[in-house]
Design a protein around this motif. Structure first.
Motif, PDB file in Angstrom:
ATOM      1  N   THR A   1      -9.693 128.617  55.398  1.00  0.00           N
ATOM      2  CA  THR A   1     -10.970 129.037  55.976  1.00  0.00           C
ATOM      3  C   THR A   1     -11.665 127.869  56.668  1.00  0.00           C
ATOM      4  OG1 THR A   1     -11.199 130.739  54.278  1.00  0.00           O
ATOM      5  CG2 THR A   1     -13.208 130.107  55.449  1.00  0.00           C
ATOM      6  N   ASP A   2     -11.561 126.666  56.085  1.00  0.00           N
ATOM      7  CA  ASP A   2     -12.158 125.483  56.716  1.00  0.00           C
ATOM      8  C   ASP A   2     -11.612 125.263  58.119  1.00  0.00           C
ATOM      9  OD1 ASP A   2     -13.534 125.034  54.366  1.00  0.00           O
ATOM     10  OD2 ASP A   2     -12.271 123.371  53.708  1.00  0.00           O
ATOM     11  N   HIS A   3     -10.308 125.475  58.291  1.00  0.00           N
ATOM     12  CA  HIS A   3      -9.659 125.268  59.590  1.00  0.00           C
ATOM     13  C   HIS A   3      -9.769 126.481  60.510  1.00  0.00           C
ATOM     14  CE1 HIS A   3      -7.734 121.912  57.483  1.00  0.00           C
ATOM     15  NE2 HIS A   3      -7.374 121.457  58.669  1.00  0.00           N
TER      16      HIS A   3
ATOM     17  N   THR B   1     -13.424 121.780  51.775  1.00  0.00           N
ATOM     18  CA  THR B   1     -13.803 122.561  50.604  1.00  0.00           C
ATOM     19  C   THR B   1     -12.519 122.980  49.899  1.00  0.00           C
ATOM     20  OG1 THR B   1     -13.746 124.794  51.580  1.00  0.00           O
ATOM     21  CG2 THR B   1     -15.777 123.490  51.925  1.00  0.00           C
TER      22      THR B   1
ATOM     23  N   ILE C   1     -21.688 121.203  51.967  1.00  0.00           N
ATOM     24  CA  ILE C   1     -20.445 120.496  52.266  1.00  0.00           C
ATOM     25  C   ILE C   1     -20.716 118.996  52.216  1.00  0.00           C
ATOM     26  CG2 ILE C   1     -18.711 120.060  54.054  1.00  0.00           C
ATOM     27  CD1 ILE C   1     -19.417 123.036  54.975  1.00  0.00           C
TER      28      ILE C   1
ATOM     29  N   ARG D   1     -14.664 128.093  59.693  1.00  0.00           N
ATOM     30  CA  ARG D   1     -15.697 127.057  59.515  1.00  0.00           C
ATOM     31  C   ARG D   1     -15.542 125.875  60.468  1.00  0.00           C
ATOM     32  NH1 ARG D   1     -14.810 127.321  53.106  1.00  0.00           N
ATOM     33  NH2 ARG D   1     -16.074 129.173  52.696  1.00  0.00           N
ATOM     34  N   LYS D   2     -14.585 125.925  61.328  1.00  0.00           N
ATOM     35  CA  LYS D   2     -14.308 124.794  62.235  1.00  0.00           C
ATOM     36  C   LYS D   2     -15.250 124.802  63.427  1.00  0.00           C
ATOM     37  CE  LYS D   2     -10.936 127.119  65.182  1.00  0.00           C
ATOM     38  NZ  LYS D   2     -11.021 128.479  64.723  1.00  0.00           N
TER      39      LYS D   2
ATOM     40  N   TRP E   1     -16.023 115.788  55.446  1.00  0.00           N
ATOM     41  CA  TRP E   1     -15.575 116.407  56.695  1.00  0.00           C
ATOM     42  C   TRP E   1     -14.352 115.695  57.233  1.00  0.00           C
ATOM     43  CZ3 TRP E   1     -18.364 120.501  58.767  1.00  0.00           C
ATOM     44  CH2 TRP E   1     -19.598 120.761  58.147  1.00  0.00           C
TER      45      TRP E   1
ATOM     46  N   HIS F   1     -13.922 119.992  60.881  1.00  0.00           N
ATOM     47  CA  HIS F   1     -13.926 121.016  59.835  1.00  0.00           C
ATOM     48  C   HIS F   1     -14.371 120.423  58.506  1.00  0.00           C
ATOM     49  CE1 HIS F   1     -10.294 119.841  57.596  1.00  0.00           C
ATOM     50  NE2 HIS F   1      -9.767 119.534  58.766  1.00  0.00           N
ATOM     51  N   PRO F   2     -14.974 121.263  57.667  1.00  0.00           N
ATOM     52  CA  PRO F   2     -15.398 120.798  56.350  1.00  0.00           C
ATOM     53  C   PRO F   2     -14.214 120.675  55.407  1.00  0.00           C
ATOM     54  CG  PRO F   2     -15.849 123.129  56.561  1.00  0.00           C
ATOM     55  CD  PRO F   2     -15.310 122.664  57.893  1.00  0.00           C
TER      56      PRO F   2
ATOM     57  N   GLU G   1      -9.103 125.601  52.169  1.00  0.00           N
ATOM     58  CA  GLU G   1      -8.598 124.841  53.308  1.00  0.00           C
ATOM     59  C   GLU G   1      -8.310 125.714  54.526  1.00  0.00           C
ATOM     60  OE1 GLU G   1      -5.200 121.444  54.137  1.00  0.00           O
ATOM     61  OE2 GLU G   1      -5.483 122.188  52.100  1.00  0.00           O
TER      62      GLU G   1
END
Length: 181
Positions: A108-110, A103, A15, A113-114, A18, A100-101, A106
């Motif tokens: 999944t990032d929130h 990628t 990543i 992956r948060k 951020w 959150h990253p 979006e």
């Protein structure tokens, strides 16, 4: 499913950018003011070279997108992640921070992956796209994050560095040893 351990695969999926979202209850004047003071502090420290962090000009005084309360966003490239994360951990006061990253995924990032600094808030993920075709470049003029022009460390150099670290840690009783595959 096991996490990947192939060095090239891991490097290719790293990543590079951020978001930090500073949350405040929009009807709480003290929290709103504390969030603005923190934002100004981040801007001063960026100006003075502590880290690269770009707060979005807009401060949301009501829920927007997946965010359920007042908030603002700070973009950060991976090159400054540890410095900004450390600063916010130490200086957020009672505010909560969603990290959150960025990628192509979006939602999944929130979601999975948060991370949170402080108390978590429920998010409305229904407004977020599942996957986009574009890498989420922000501020490419800075040439950081996904837009970095810095040379990468070659794979063989990374492997030599890893071997040197393993060799030095051999005498450390508390350090876990890497598998011998």
């Amino acid at each position: 499913m096991s996490p990947p351990t192939d060095l090239q695969t891991v490097l290719d999926s790293e990543i590079k950018e951020w978001h930090f979202h500073i949350y405040f209850h929009q009807n709480n004047a003290d929290e709103h003011q504390a969030a603005l003071v923190l934002r100004d502090a981040v801007l001063r420290l960026r100006r003075d070279g502590a880290f690269v962090a770009v707060p979005l000009f807009r401060v949301n005084t009501s829920p927007i997108g997946p965010h359920p309360c007042g908030s603002y966003e700070i973009w950060c490239p991976s090159e400054s992640f540890a410095s900004l994360f450390s600063y916010l951990c130490m200086n957020r006061g009672e505010l909560s921070v969603l990290v959150h990253p960025l990628t192509r995924e979006e939602r999944t990032d929130h979601d999975t992956r948060k991370a949170w600094i402080g108390s978590p808030y429920p998010l409305d993920l229904s407004t977020l796209p599942v996957k986009s075709e574009e890498i989420p470049l922000q501020y490419p003029s800075l040439q950081l994050g996904y837009s970095s022009t810095a040379p990468t460390v070659p794979l063989e150099a990374r492997k030599k560095l890893g071997a040197a670290i393993e060799n030095r840690l051999r005498a450390e009783k508390e350090a876990a040893k890497a598998p011998q595959d």
